[in-house]
Design an enzyme around this catalytic site. Sequence first.
Site, PDB file in Angstrom:
ATOM      1  N   TYR A  50       0.780  -1.232   0.000  1.00 18.72           N
ATOM      2  CA  TYR A  50       0.000   0.000   0.000  1.00 18.72           C
ATOM      3  C   TYR A  50       0.814   1.287   0.000  1.00 18.72           C
ATOM      4  O   TYR A  50       0.259   2.365  -0.189  1.00 18.72           O
ATOM      5  CB  TYR A  50      -0.987  -0.020   1.179  1.00 18.72           C
ATOM      6  CG  TYR A  50      -2.042  -1.078   0.979  1.00 18.72           C
ATOM      7  CD1 TYR A  50      -3.119  -0.856   0.132  1.00 18.72           C
ATOM      8  CD2 TYR A  50      -1.924  -2.315   1.587  1.00 18.72           C
ATOM      9  CE1 TYR A  50      -4.077  -1.831  -0.080  1.00 18.72           C
ATOM     10  CE2 TYR A  50      -2.883  -3.312   1.376  1.00 18.72           C
ATOM     11  CZ  TYR A  50      -3.956  -3.052   0.541  1.00 18.72           C
ATOM     12  OH  TYR A  50      -4.894  -4.017   0.317  1.00 18.72           O
TER      13      TYR A  50
ATOM     14  N   PHE B 227     -10.676  -4.196  11.111  1.00 17.85           N
ATOM     15  CA  PHE B 227     -11.923  -4.042  10.368  1.00 17.85           C
ATOM     16  C   PHE B 227     -11.752  -4.657   8.992  1.00 17.85           C
ATOM     17  O   PHE B 227     -12.346  -4.347   8.056  1.00 17.85           O
ATOM     18  CB  PHE B 227     -12.334  -2.556  10.278  1.00 17.85           C
ATOM     19  CG  PHE B 227     -11.233  -1.627   9.850  1.00 17.85           C
ATOM     20  CD1 PHE B 227     -11.000  -1.397   8.505  1.00 17.85           C
ATOM     21  CD2 PHE B 227     -10.430  -0.981  10.786  1.00 17.85           C
ATOM     22  CE1 PHE B 227      -9.993  -0.533   8.105  1.00 17.85           C
ATOM     23  CE2 PHE B 227      -9.428  -0.121  10.402  1.00 17.85           C
ATOM     24  CZ  PHE B 227      -9.200   0.112   9.056  1.00 17.85           C
TER      25      PHE B 227
END
Length: 411
Positions: A123, A411
């Site tokens: 990322y 999450f």
Amino acid sequence: MTTDLRVLRPDDWDEWYGKVQLAFGGVPESAEERALWNDLTEYDRFIGAWDGTECVGTAGAFTFGITVPGGASVRAAGVTMVSVASTHRRRGVLTSMMRRQLDDVRSWGEPLAVLTASEPAIYGRFGYGIATQQLRAEIDTTRVRLSVPDGTDDVRLRLVKPDAPDVRDACEAVYARQVPTRPGMLERRPGWERLPLLDPESDRKGTSPLQCVLARRGDEVVGYARYFNKPDWDAAGPTGAIELRDLEALDPAAYAALWRHLFGIDLTATVKTYNRPLDDAWQHLVSDNRRCDVAPRDSLHVRLVDVGAALEARTYQTPVDVVFEVEDAFCPWNAGRWRLTGDPKGASCARTDDPADLSLSVRELGAAYLGGASLTSLAAAGRVRELRQGALAEVSPAFASVVAPWLPHGF
């Protein structure tokens, strides 16, 4: 290759989620966990890449409020469930989804995107910097002792059912009071209170069902701990382990009482933690930190989607007046010079033509944003360049946080 990138439809969820599971190993989840993620899905914020009738890519973005230095809650897109089918790798599917997603986040007026990474190397090229770390530890409770503060004996502890509605609500109230106190913590929107209570039997791997202890002072709940007990024995006797899921407390005495409880559970020899803040206070209560086997690892990755709005949203430990030259090839609307002026009371950030003091990419701004990585350290790695002598020493302390930033759950 041409793929159809579109917003997720409820009728496509089963196939879409099945591709997420397949990308992460193909092990089926419990019905309980699957139902939770289905309920939490925000369809207008989730996308899929389709090759004909086949889903070959997935990505979502939960709506979060995240605490930033100064205690404010800032809207952030919680990037999640990113996957590309193994048959469609290296064909631009991931890049197209990241492009669409960051454009969407910008249109929603959310200055931040955040994620946890199964593979951290992925990322950085999209502008995400590692902003928080989590502490893992394996504490030998047969040899390590706790020194607790005054008032610990006044705290009453009670074992309770974790999923009882009154217990859940009491724990959530304690958690909510903690959220503004530490950068990186997430407000729990409706439905998210179910996440820390997930306890499918198939995932226990020899542990007990989830257990919970509440700490009370008078009639007030001032803390809680949720954990699993994994019994074990060898020829010398019991060697069981307590595996801590989460622990929150409103004051030092309640905090110490909960840790003392974990250390003292019969037939156990170890307390294992997998996600605690880097500055977690138990490290100052133990008698021998060498027997705690402490190790950090990356946790929350932060991406500034709107540099000006993001830098304005937090406060700064010391007065700061600096011009950043920001590089951002993936979101070019952020590139250029920004003047940040701020102090402990507030900040402003706007474009400027003034000469730059520091040069860095948006990735480094993300790493430093919550106060977890210092600009000085990033400069020592060659990731930040000082263009005006002395600027780094002025600016780096301003970005610091008085407590270590921390993401309490994934999450």
